[in-house]
Motif scaffolding. Structure first.
Motif, PDB file in Angstrom:
ATOM      1  N   ALA A 196     -41.209  83.259  94.498  1.00  0.00           N
ATOM      2  CA  ALA A 196     -42.245  82.581  95.278  1.00  0.00           C
ATOM      3  C   ALA A 196     -42.449  83.247  96.633  1.00  0.00           C
ATOM      4  O   ALA A 196     -41.496  83.711  97.272  1.00  0.00           O
ATOM      5  N   THR A 197     -43.702  83.292  97.072  1.00  0.00           N
ATOM      6  CA  THR A 197     -44.026  83.790  98.407  1.00  0.00           C
ATOM      7  C   THR A 197     -43.567  82.769  99.439  1.00  0.00           C
ATOM      8  O   THR A 197     -43.793  81.569  99.289  1.00  0.00           O
ATOM      9  N   ILE A 198     -42.924  83.249 100.503  1.00  0.00           N
ATOM     10  CA  ILE A 198     -42.334  82.365 101.513  1.00  0.00           C
ATOM     11  C   ILE A 198     -42.980  82.625 102.867  1.00  0.00           C
ATOM     12  O   ILE A 198     -43.175  83.780 103.264  1.00  0.00           O
ATOM     13  N   LEU A 199     -43.309  81.562 103.569  1.00  0.00           N
ATOM     14  CA  LEU A 199     -43.833  81.647 104.932  1.00  0.00           C
ATOM     15  C   LEU A 199     -42.797  81.066 105.885  1.00  0.00           C
ATOM     16  O   LEU A 199     -42.471  79.877 105.813  1.00  0.00           O
ATOM     17  N   LEU A 200     -42.255  81.912 106.763  1.00  0.00           N
ATOM     18  CA  LEU A 200     -41.289  81.480 107.769  1.00  0.00           C
ATOM     19  C   LEU A 200     -42.023  81.204 109.074  1.00  0.00           C
ATOM     20  O   LEU A 200     -42.750  82.065 109.565  1.00  0.00           O
ATOM     21  N   ARG A 201     -41.816  80.023 109.632  1.00  0.00           N
ATOM     22  CA  ARG A 201     -42.493  79.654 110.877  1.00  0.00           C
ATOM     23  C   ARG A 201     -41.460  79.314 111.933  1.00  0.00           C
ATOM     24  O   ARG A 201     -40.415  78.728 111.649  1.00  0.00           O
ATOM     25  N   GLY A 202     -41.784  79.675 113.150  1.00  0.00           N
ATOM     26  CA  GLY A 202     -40.879  79.389 114.251  1.00  0.00           C
ATOM     27  C   GLY A 202     -41.244  80.225 115.453  1.00  0.00           C
ATOM     28  O   GLY A 202     -41.945  81.235 115.345  1.00  0.00           O
ATOM     29  N   GLU A 203     -40.765  79.811 116.611  1.00  0.00           N
ATOM     30  CA  GLU A 203     -41.048  80.528 117.840  1.00  0.00           C
ATOM     31  C   GLU A 203     -40.432  81.924 117.812  1.00  0.00           C
ATOM     32  O   GLU A 203     -39.526  82.207 117.027  1.00  0.00           O
ATOM     33  N   SER A 204     -40.918  82.772 118.691  1.00  0.00           N
ATOM     34  CA  SER A 204     -40.363  84.124 118.807  1.00  0.00           C
ATOM     35  C   SER A 204     -38.891  84.059 119.170  1.00  0.00           C
ATOM     36  O   SER A 204     -38.498  83.317 120.075  1.00  0.00           O
ATOM     37  N   GLY A 205     -38.075  84.817 118.442  1.00  0.00           N
ATOM     38  CA  GLY A 205     -36.661  84.873 118.744  1.00  0.00           C
ATOM     39  C   GLY A 205     -35.805  83.860 118.027  1.00  0.00           C
ATOM     40  O   GLY A 205     -34.590  83.812 118.254  1.00  0.00           O
ATOM     41  N   THR A 206     -36.380  83.047 117.133  1.00  0.00           N
ATOM     42  CA  THR A 206     -35.584  82.020 116.454  1.00  0.00           C
ATOM     43  C   THR A 206     -34.773  82.584 115.297  1.00  0.00           C
ATOM     44  O   THR A 206     -33.894  81.894 114.760  1.00  0.00           O
ATOM     45  N   GLY A 207     -35.071  83.823 114.865  1.00  0.00           N
ATOM     46  CA  GLY A 207     -34.294  84.425 113.787  1.00  0.00           C
ATOM     47  C   GLY A 207     -35.014  84.466 112.457  1.00  0.00           C
ATOM     48  O   GLY A 207     -34.368  84.435 111.399  1.00  0.00           O
ATOM     49  N   LYS A 208     -36.338  84.573 112.484  1.00  0.00           N
ATOM     50  CA  LYS A 208     -37.108  84.591 111.227  1.00  0.00           C
ATOM     51  C   LYS A 208     -36.768  85.820 110.380  1.00  0.00           C
ATOM     52  O   LYS A 208     -36.586  85.720 109.168  1.00  0.00           O
ATOM     53  N   SER A 209     -36.693  86.986 111.019  1.00  0.00           N
ATOM     54  CA  SER A 209     -36.380  88.194 110.256  1.00  0.00           C
ATOM     55  C   SER A 209     -34.939  88.169 109.742  1.00  0.00           C
ATOM     56  O   SER A 209     -34.646  88.693 108.661  1.00  0.00           O
ATOM     57  N   VAL A 210     -34.031  87.552 110.508  1.00  0.00           N
ATOM     58  CA  VAL A 210     -32.636  87.419 110.065  1.00  0.00           C
ATOM     59  C   VAL A 210     -32.570  86.547 108.814  1.00  0.00           C
ATOM     60  O   VAL A 210     -31.880  86.871 107.835  1.00  0.00           O
ATOM     61  N   LEU A 211     -33.322  85.449 108.811  1.00  0.00           N
ATOM     62  CA  LEU A 211     -33.339  84.569 107.646  1.00  0.00           C
ATOM     63  C   LEU A 211     -34.006  85.259 106.465  1.00  0.00           C
ATOM     64  O   LEU A 211     -33.579  85.086 105.312  1.00  0.00           O
TER      65      LEU A 211
END
Length: 475
Positions: A196-211
């Motif tokens: 499934a395609t996933i959309l990660l949302r959150g402020e800059s620096g919250t760790g979206k790329s890490v997740l």
């Protein structure tokens, strides 16, 4: 109903050893099926080899000539090709560099009834990976495939290490006392094995790329490449080339073919970071790829297919961007299949101390230091701060502290002045204004309360009054 390729048990490769004149074949598991191209002008060889490879769980396309081989390689990505050296009036030796020009990462195994040292050397010189003679046995085919599997695995590990060099980050675990963060990580683990395609949302620096990297590691695609493309980092034309690739001469400066990031992470995962900044001109092309997994390189009209799992991340309000006409509504719905919201660090103050301790150990080790944690004043200052830059800002500040601290326990003096104002640790009775005491008290209550309503209840005021106080003190 018959089982599909992906429903089969993991593919088996084999190694061969001889003892006392007896040949033994030992199985080695290949966890991912290959996309394989078979090129042979003998119909019986094509059918027999294709049936054998499909029985082993691989996906096979079989063709009989030079032109069809190039056409298939241009349309889809193959990990492996079996190429006959004699294709009617044409030579399989000439096909080797032609296939590699289309797919740089393709591995080619040459097969022929006219085996000789000279042809073997010439095939390897032109780019073939291995060489087997006709008639060949299943064990010979499996052994050659095992060599290819081991080589591709090594290449992918090297690529991953090269991408990580220069941007080494502390390993972040996702343990958290925040219910919101726990739910986000739990959902990420739950959906990781799917496509499934996933959309990660959150402020800059919250760790979206890490997740996103964690989701790739938890998925069935973990053995395949992962690539990250930051949409704001490229101009529109260059971003299209970066994603979809281009052919030589497609534009000024295109001095060689570029397969693009999509092709480079075939079978793996592509993260499009800050998708809200994707130019409108590129959005229809991305929509087509999301829907059909089809695309064309810049300057080339050949339609290609790719098996790539897509994750996108954003820190902007995409719904607002849709309303304002800056983002296509149909693309938004295609990307928003699974939405995961990562809470800002200020909403989980209890996590600050946990993360700070882990980061201090990491940066201490990098600087050949050994620390025994933080002083009470330093930890209190970290908890009271609002962290507009979230985990990224916290990481930077802890790295700074690990470098400049003179003690084995980091104190408030090693933190930036913005975190520790001169009267941050004032007490009742100190020679300061009532306003400063009120500001400090409100900051501490906000840092420990689980919600704004709870903070207002503790302070004995309503939320509207609390909002005005926060605005007044810049909290």
């Amino acid at each position: 109903m018959s089982r599909g390729y992906l429903d089969k048990e993991p593919c088996q490769a084999y190694t061969i050893s001889s003892s006392g004149g007896e040949t033994k074949v030992a199985a080695v598991t290949i966890n991912q099926p290959f996309n394989i191209l078979v090129v042979d002008d003998e119909v019986n060889i094509r059918k027999t080899l294709s049936m054998f490879l499909e029985t082993e769980g691989h996906r096979v396309i079989a063709v009989s000539n030079f032109e069809d081989a190039i056409a298939e390689a241009s349309r889809r990505s193959f990990e492996l090709a079996f190429v006959d050296l004699r294709l009617g009036a044409e030579s399989g030796l000439d096909l080797i560099p032609a296939l590699l020009a289309v797919s740089h990462w393709l591995k080619i195994i040459v097969v022929t009834a006219y085996a000789s040292i000279d042809t073997a050397v010439e095939a390897i010189r032109r780019g073939a990976t291995d060489y087997i003679p006709k008639p060949f046995t299943p064990a010979q085919v499996k052994l050659a495939m095992q060599k290819v599997f081991e080589l591709r695995t090594l290449e992918q590990k090297v690529t991953t290490l090269q991408e990580d060099l220069g941007r080494l980050h502390p390993e972040i675990d996702f343990s958290s006392t925040s219910n919101t963060m726990q739910r986000a990580v739990s959902l990420a683990r739950q959906v990781a094995p799917s496509d499934a395609t996933i959309l990660l949302r959150g402020e800059s620096g919250t760790g979206k790329s890490v997740l996103a990297r964690a989701i790739h590691r938890w998925s069935n695609r973990a053995a395949k490449p992962m690539s990250i493309v930051s949409c704001p980092s490229f101009l529109s034309d260059l971003l299209e080339s970066e994603l979809f690739g281009h052919i030589k001469g497609a534009f000024t400066g295109a001095i060689r073919d570029n397969p693009g990031r999509i092709a480079a992470c075939e079978g793996g995962t592509l993260l499009l970071d800050e998708i809200g900044d994707l130019p409108l001109s590129l959005q229809p092309k991305l929509l087509r790829f999301v829907q059909d997994r089809e695309y064309e390189r810049v300057g080339d009209y050949t339609t290609r297919k790719a098996d790539v799992r897509l994750i996108t991340a954003t820190n902007v309000d995409l719904e607002k961007a849709v309303r304002e006409g800056r983002f296509r509504e149909d693309l938004f719905y295609r990307l928003n299949v699974i939405q995961i919201e990562i809470p800002p660090l200020r909403d989980r103050p209890d996590d600050v101390a946990i993360l700070a301790e882990k980061l201090l150990v990491f940066y201490g080790r990098n600087n050949h230091r050994s620390f025994h944690g933080f002083t009470r004043e330093a930890l209190e200052a970290l908890k009271l701060y609002r962290w507009p830059g979230n985990v990224r800002e916290l990481s930077n500040i802890i790295e700074r502290a690990a470098i400049i601290s003179q003690a084995d326990r980091v104190g408030a003096e090693s933190l930036p002045p913005s975190l520790v104002p001169g009267d941050a640790n004032a007490h009742i009775g100190d020679p300061i204004t009532l306003g400063k005491i009120e500001e400090q008290h409100i900051r501490r209550v906000l840092a420990t309360a689980k919600s704004l309503q709870e903070a207002a209840d503790i302070l004995g005021i309503d939320q509207a009054t609390l909002w005005r106080r926060r605005k007044k003190y810049g909290i």
